[in-house]
Structures are given as structure tokens and as C-alpha cells.
Design a protein around this motif. Sequence first.
Motif, PDB file in Angstrom:
ATOM      1  N   SER B   3       0.837  -1.199   0.000  1.00 41.41           N
ATOM      2  CA  SER B   3       0.000   0.000   0.000  1.00 41.41           C
ATOM      3  C   SER B   3       0.874   1.253   0.000  1.00 41.41           C
ATOM      4  N   GLU B   4       0.214   2.372  -0.287  1.00 45.73           N
ATOM      5  CA  GLU B   4       0.950   3.641  -0.334  1.00 45.73           C
ATOM      6  C   GLU B   4       1.534   3.979   1.033  1.00 45.73           C
ATOM      7  N   GLU B  63      -2.495  -5.496   6.100  1.00 47.30           N
ATOM      8  CA  GLU B  63      -1.737  -4.321   6.535  1.00 47.30           C
ATOM      9  C   GLU B  63      -2.008  -4.000   8.005  1.00 47.30           C
TER      10      GLU B  63
END
Lengths: 183, 122
Positions: B3-4, B63
Motif C-alpha cells: 500500500s501507499e 496491513e
Amino acid sequence: MTEENAIRLFKCLADKSRLQILKSLAVEDMYVELLAERLNLTPATISFHLRKLSEIDAVRSYKTQYYTMYSLRQDTFAVKILDILKEQSDEADLQARREQAYRQKVIDAFFQYGKLKSIPAQRKKERIVLEEIAKAFEPGRIYSEREVNILIADFHDDFCTIRRDMISEQLMDRDERGYWRLV
Amino acid sequence: MESEKIQTFINYLDQRTSSVQEDTLRLIADNRRDEANFEKIRTNIFQIVKTIFQASVRVSQEESERVRFLDTKLTLFQETWESHLTEAKEHGDDLKIVQEQTRLEALAEIRDTFQKIWGESL
């Protein structure tokens, strides 16, 4: 000044921050926080450097009402470098100092705040560690096994192994009366 | 695909590792080797945290799980190093005091960034 002391002095001085501290103290006595502010270092870093400088007798400290002040030890810096270079080196003396330095290195590696971190696997190192522990026993006094265990337990939980190893290394001896230190 | 947020965190750790390594070299060039050694400790913390975070993928692919895993580890580090610092202060061990303070400073900085990135999900 002995050769060993000269080496310690030069090694300690070969650091810009420590030289800056000494330069500041050459002007006036100072406390840790003031030095930290002037040299843009943390107080903990300054304390660390001052400890090193104290160890080579480059600075001394004294207490005032609010602060511990540090001052330069002029006598240490009054020694001429030429006089240090003219001093004789004694090889036997050097050998003894090397041995002492090695012992200290082993002790520093295996002890922390007076506690034995682990029993060294290498016999030579274990011998040094055991000799250090043996200093806790008064020469000439006879100890019961319980007293021996309690004294050793101050250093390490495995007092049985250490007690047995001290006997086998001939640092201690025992009979029906109890245990005593040999060296 | 990470993910960013993960990428931002990893980039931050890489960037701080590089900048502290540069500081270390600057200190060595300036004949301040002891302070350079303290900076090496700081570098080490950024590298350790990166390694742990990357390894957390073995714990979970999620995450949120990975973030919680790292948060737990960071808390554990903080408790351990705080206790080492207290012990060093009790014994007047100036070298260990600076070492533990350096570790805790790096950790506080990492936690701050970590909070900024994932604060709401912790």
C-alpha cells in the motif's frame, strides 16, 4: 608519565569534541549543561566525554551550590611531549600491561554492573572470570557450602557449576570443614 | 503490491538510514569517532525496524495486522531500552546512558512517523 598513560592521553585527546571541551575549560570552569549548549551536544554526550577526560586526569570536578563544575587539570598538560618520548619502555612491563588489558577486556565483556552475564566457554576466559569471583572470598577464612553458594549467586545463578569449576581450577579447596580460597 | 502507506513508511526509514549514515561519515571526517559510533547505533535502529516490518508479512498479509505487529514490537523495544537507561543511570554508566538515549531518540522519531501514517488505525 608512563608510556601507557601517554597512549591513553593521546588517544583520548584525538577527538574534536573532547578538544573543544578542554578549550572551553581552559577559559573558565563550566558545568555539563553550559558545555552542552556551547558545543551543541546533548548533556549526556558531554557527560560521556567528561568521564573519558576524567579517566586520563585531564579534568577534575567539584560541587558548588547548584552544579557540578568541571575544570582543566593544568598539571596533566604541563608534561613536555619530549619528556614522554625520552622515557624508556620495558618489555616485561609492557607484557604485564598487555595481560592486564586482556583481563580487563574479558571482565568488561562478561560482567555487567557486578553480575556475570554468562559463563565463558573458553577456559582461559573462564579462569579470569573465576579469579574475579574468587576475590569475593576472604583469604584464610573457611566457608560452609551454603555461604559459598550465596556469595557466588551474587554473581550468577548457576552457583553449582561455578563452585565446582573454582575447585577444579584450584582457586578454592575443600575438606570436611568447608571451602577456602587458595589464591 | 504494497500500500501507499507502507511504501511511505519504508521510504522514510530508508531516507533516515541514508541521512544518519551521512552524519556518521561527517563525524568521522571531523575526528569525532565516539559520536560517530553513537550515530551508527541510530542507523541500526532504522534498519532493525525496517527488517521487522518487512518480516511482518510472514505474520500476516493484512496491513492492519502488520501495523499492529510492529506497534507491539516498538512498545517492547521502548520498555526494554527505558529499563536499560534507568539501570545505566543508577550505575552512572555514561557510555550506556548515551547509547540508550540514542536508541530511544531514534525510536521516538520512528513512532512519531508511524503514528502520523497509521494513527487512526492503531
